[in-house]
Design an enzyme around this catalytic site. Structure first.
Site, PDB file in Angstrom:
ATOM      1  N   ASN A  49     -20.550 -13.291 -42.343  1.00 31.89           N
ATOM      2  CA  ASN A  49     -19.579 -12.125 -42.643  1.00 31.89           C
ATOM      3  C   ASN A  49     -18.288 -12.921 -42.606  1.00 31.89           C
ATOM      4  O   ASN A  49     -17.766 -13.068 -41.507  1.00 31.89           O
ATOM      5  CB  ASN A  49     -19.741 -11.146 -41.528  1.00 31.89           C
ATOM      6  CG  ASN A  49     -18.625 -10.146 -41.941  1.00 31.89           C
ATOM      7  OD1 ASN A  49     -17.987  -9.814 -42.862  1.00 31.89           O
ATOM      8  ND2 ASN A  49     -18.321  -9.272 -40.824  1.00 31.89           N
ATOM      9  N   TRP A  50     -17.821 -13.109 -43.807  1.00 36.04           N
ATOM     10  CA  TRP A  50     -16.523 -13.904 -43.674  1.00 36.04           C
ATOM     11  C   TRP A  50     -15.248 -12.947 -43.614  1.00 36.04           C
ATOM     12  O   TRP A  50     -14.176 -13.340 -43.339  1.00 36.04           O
ATOM     13  CB  TRP A  50     -16.100 -14.252 -45.426  1.00 36.04           C
ATOM     14  CG  TRP A  50     -16.915 -15.677 -45.466  1.00 36.04           C
ATOM     15  CD1 TRP A  50     -17.677 -16.277 -44.646  1.00 36.04           C
ATOM     16  CD2 TRP A  50     -16.885 -16.485 -46.678  1.00 36.04           C
ATOM     17  NE1 TRP A  50     -18.342 -17.392 -45.429  1.00 36.04           N
ATOM     18  CE2 TRP A  50     -17.561 -17.540 -46.680  1.00 36.04           C
ATOM     19  CE3 TRP A  50     -16.034 -16.191 -47.907  1.00 36.04           C
ATOM     20  CZ2 TRP A  50     -17.733 -18.730 -47.551  1.00 36.04           C
ATOM     21  CZ3 TRP A  50     -16.388 -17.208 -48.918  1.00 36.04           C
ATOM     22  CH2 TRP A  50     -17.038 -18.441 -48.764  1.00 36.04           C
ATOM     23  N   LYS A  51     -15.431 -11.616 -43.498  1.00 34.42           N
ATOM     24  CA  LYS A  51     -14.256 -10.470 -43.068  1.00 34.42           C
ATOM     25  C   LYS A  51     -13.196 -10.909 -44.207  1.00 34.42           C
ATOM     26  O   LYS A  51     -13.621 -11.284 -45.330  1.00 34.42           O
ATOM     27  CB  LYS A  51     -13.891 -10.696 -41.812  1.00 34.42           C
ATOM     28  CG  LYS A  51     -15.052 -10.853 -40.630  1.00 34.42           C
ATOM     29  CD  LYS A  51     -14.641 -10.364 -39.458  1.00 34.42           C
ATOM     30  CE  LYS A  51     -15.655 -10.736 -38.491  1.00 34.42           C
ATOM     31  NZ  LYS A  51     -15.314 -10.017 -37.180  1.00 34.42           N
ATOM     32  N   GLU A 106     -15.856  -2.964 -37.086  1.00 29.60           N
ATOM     33  CA  GLU A 106     -14.445  -2.980 -37.635  1.00 29.60           C
ATOM     34  C   GLU A 106     -14.105  -1.484 -38.556  1.00 29.60           C
ATOM     35  O   GLU A 106     -13.156  -1.218 -38.724  1.00 29.60           O
ATOM     36  CB  GLU A 106     -14.184  -4.409 -38.417  1.00 29.60           C
ATOM     37  CG  GLU A 106     -13.785  -5.290 -37.163  1.00 29.60           C
ATOM     38  CD  GLU A 106     -14.117  -6.962 -37.353  1.00 29.60           C
ATOM     39  OE1 GLU A 106     -14.162  -7.154 -38.675  1.00 29.60           O
ATOM     40  OE2 GLU A 106     -14.385  -7.410 -36.645  1.00 29.60           O
ATOM     41  N   GLY A 121     -19.979 -14.018 -37.681  1.00 25.37           N
ATOM     42  CA  GLY A 121     -18.332 -13.985 -38.148  1.00 25.37           C
ATOM     43  C   GLY A 121     -17.600 -15.313 -38.287  1.00 25.37           C
ATOM     44  O   GLY A 121     -17.789 -16.018 -39.184  1.00 25.37           O
ATOM     45  N   GLY A 122     -16.967 -15.154 -37.344  1.00 21.16           N
ATOM     46  CA  GLY A 122     -16.175 -16.742 -37.282  1.00 21.16           C
ATOM     47  C   GLY A 122     -16.744 -17.904 -37.396  1.00 21.16           C
ATOM     48  O   GLY A 122     -15.892 -18.714 -38.416  1.00 21.16           O
ATOM     49  N   SER A 156     -20.314 -13.404 -31.660  1.00 23.79           N
ATOM     50  CA  SER A 156     -19.827 -14.618 -31.296  1.00 23.79           C
ATOM     51  C   SER A 156     -20.965 -15.702 -31.371  1.00 23.79           C
ATOM     52  O   SER A 156     -20.915 -16.515 -30.490  1.00 23.79           O
ATOM     53  CB  SER A 156     -19.023 -14.718 -29.915  1.00 23.79           C
ATOM     54  OG  SER A 156     -17.994 -13.865 -30.002  1.00 23.79           O
ATOM     55  N   GLU A 181     -24.681  -5.353 -32.814  1.00 27.15           N
ATOM     56  CA  GLU A 181     -23.495  -6.082 -32.852  1.00 27.15           C
ATOM     57  C   GLU A 181     -22.657  -5.549 -31.600  1.00 27.15           C
ATOM     58  O   GLU A 181     -22.066  -4.432 -31.886  1.00 27.15           O
ATOM     59  CB  GLU A 181     -22.729  -6.215 -33.922  1.00 27.15           C
ATOM     60  CG  GLU A 181     -23.072  -6.900 -35.150  1.00 27.15           C
ATOM     61  CD  GLU A 181     -22.290  -7.401 -35.971  1.00 27.15           C
ATOM     62  OE1 GLU A 181     -22.220  -8.638 -35.936  1.00 27.15           O
ATOM     63  OE2 GLU A 181     -21.252  -6.882 -36.418  1.00 27.15           O
ATOM     64  N   HIS A 220     -20.043  -1.583 -40.105  1.00 23.62           N
ATOM     65  CA  HIS A 220     -19.293  -2.583 -39.118  1.00 23.62           C
ATOM     66  C   HIS A 220     -18.498  -1.943 -38.215  1.00 23.62           C
ATOM     67  O   HIS A 220     -17.897  -1.158 -38.548  1.00 23.62           O
ATOM     68  CB  HIS A 220     -18.591  -3.837 -39.758  1.00 23.62           C
ATOM     69  CG  HIS A 220     -18.422  -5.156 -39.252  1.00 23.62           C
ATOM     70  ND1 HIS A 220     -17.442  -5.083 -38.379  1.00 23.62           N
ATOM     71  CD2 HIS A 220     -19.156  -6.259 -39.012  1.00 23.62           C
ATOM     72  CE1 HIS A 220     -17.425  -6.376 -37.740  1.00 23.62           C
ATOM     73  NE2 HIS A 220     -18.570  -6.991 -38.047  1.00 23.62           N
ATOM     74  N   GLY A 260     -15.856 -11.413 -32.057  1.00 23.29           N
ATOM     75  CA  GLY A 260     -14.820 -12.230 -32.388  1.00 23.29           C
ATOM     76  C   GLY A 260     -14.042 -12.565 -30.957  1.00 23.29           C
ATOM     77  O   GLY A 260     -12.925 -13.116 -30.995  1.00 23.29           O
TER      78      GLY A 260
HETATM   79  C1  PEP Z   1     -19.117  -9.862 -37.127  1.00 28.34           C
HETATM   80  O1  PEP Z   1     -17.890  -9.448 -37.380  1.00 28.34           O
HETATM   81  O2  PEP Z   1     -20.113  -9.289 -37.578  1.00 28.34           O
HETATM   82  C2  PEP Z   1     -19.222 -10.944 -36.001  1.00 28.34           C
HETATM   83  C3  PEP Z   1     -20.346 -10.965 -35.544  1.00 28.34           C
HETATM   84  O3  PEP Z   1     -18.274 -11.616 -35.774  1.00 28.34           O
HETATM   85  P1  PEP Z   1     -18.274 -13.039 -34.681  1.00 28.34           P
HETATM   86  O4  PEP Z   1     -19.344 -13.855 -35.042  1.00 28.34           O
HETATM   87  O5  PEP Z   1     -16.789 -13.696 -35.269  1.00 28.34           O
HETATM   88  O6  PEP Z   1     -18.020 -12.613 -33.573  1.00 28.34           O
END
Ligand code: PEP
Length: 251
Positions: free
Chosen positions: A8-10, A98, A234-235, A213, A168, A96, A174
């Site tokens: 997930n590049w956001k 967010e 994500g990150g 994370s 999640e 998600h 994040g």
């Molecule tokens: C996400 O946004 O779905 C996610 C899991 O982010 P991160 O890996 O950065 O926690």
């Protein structure tokens, strides 16, 4: 069942940067064992068309991060499921945290989006997860299973067989604070049980992911849990080496 690694590049990377990234990733993927993994890149909408040209003949599939619940029409700024399908998208992240937090997405809207994605022959990745106060208050399971049930309410069971669910925990997204493998497994097992009760014929085959994370160093332990079938990343998905490290963790 293959491990699903969904990046997930956001809202990161320019469309022009994404092509070079994808070329590097595909080149280095050849030297990384990946037969055991399905890999999906969920990028911003603007990147999808050019990435589809690059990825169409590769083992990497394309995903979007959201979708409209409507079929088409006067919905300024929205993107329809059939538009995503038309540019080669196979997976769509829905609900998600967010989107739930910053855009007030309700369970009812998320359910309609899941239905729309399934009706358009794509795979919804339905995200569920509790916030820290809910975990600390002992309500995590109730919240997560409530989001799951609401997100699947009234869906045609035969369509739902294509579903992916991502657990999640919001406090882990994040923040660098990953859930322990035991905690993640416990919740994914509860999700699996709920899916099997709801869909006795195929609930056990629905892929349940963990997200929050995940890093190359934590991926293998998470993915080796009985009820964790992959990760939403994500990150750590923004960097070629780091995403490849996570793909390696699925071996
Ligand atoms: C996400 O946004 O779905 C996610 C899991 O982010 P991160 O890996 O950065 O926690």
């Amino acid at each position: 069942m293959k491990t699903l690694i969904a990046a997930n590049w956001k809202m990161n990377k320019l469309p022009s940067e994404s092509e070079g990234w994808a070329r590097d990733f595909l080149a280095q993927l050849q030297d990384t064992p990946h037969d055991h993994a399905d890999i999906v890149l969920c990028t911003p909408y603007l990147h999808l068309t050019s990435l589809n040209t690059l990825l169409v003949a590769s083992p990497v599939r394309l995903g979007a991060q959201d979708v409209s619940a409507h079929d088409e029409g006067a919905y300024t700024g929205e993107i329809a499921a059939k538009m995503l399908f038309d540019v080669g998208v196979n997976y769509v992240i829905v609900g998600h945290s967010e989107r739930r937090a910053y855009h007030n997405e309700s369970d009812a809207l998320i359910r309609d989006k899941v239905e729309r994605v399934l009706a358009t022959d794509m795979v919804p990745i339905l995200c569920v997860g509790e916030v820290l106060e809910q975990r600390e208050g002992g309500e995590a399971k109730k919240v997560v299973l409530g989001q799951l049930e609401a997100g699947l309410e009234g869906l045609e069971p035969s369509d739902a067989a294509r579903l992916v669910v991502a657990y999640e925990p919001v406090w882990a997204i994040g923040t660098g604070q990953t859930a322990t493998a035991e905690d993640a497994q416990e919740m994914c097992s509860a999700i699996r049980e709920a899916l099997t009760t709801r869909y006795p014929n195929f609930g056990k085959d629905v892929r349940v992911l963990y997200g929050g994370s995940v890093k190359p160093g934590s991926a293998a332990e998470l993915f080796s849990q009985n009820d964790i079938d992959g990760g939403l990343i994500g990150g750590a998905s923004l960097d070629v080496a780091s995403l490849l490290g996570i793909v390696g963790g699925a071996a």
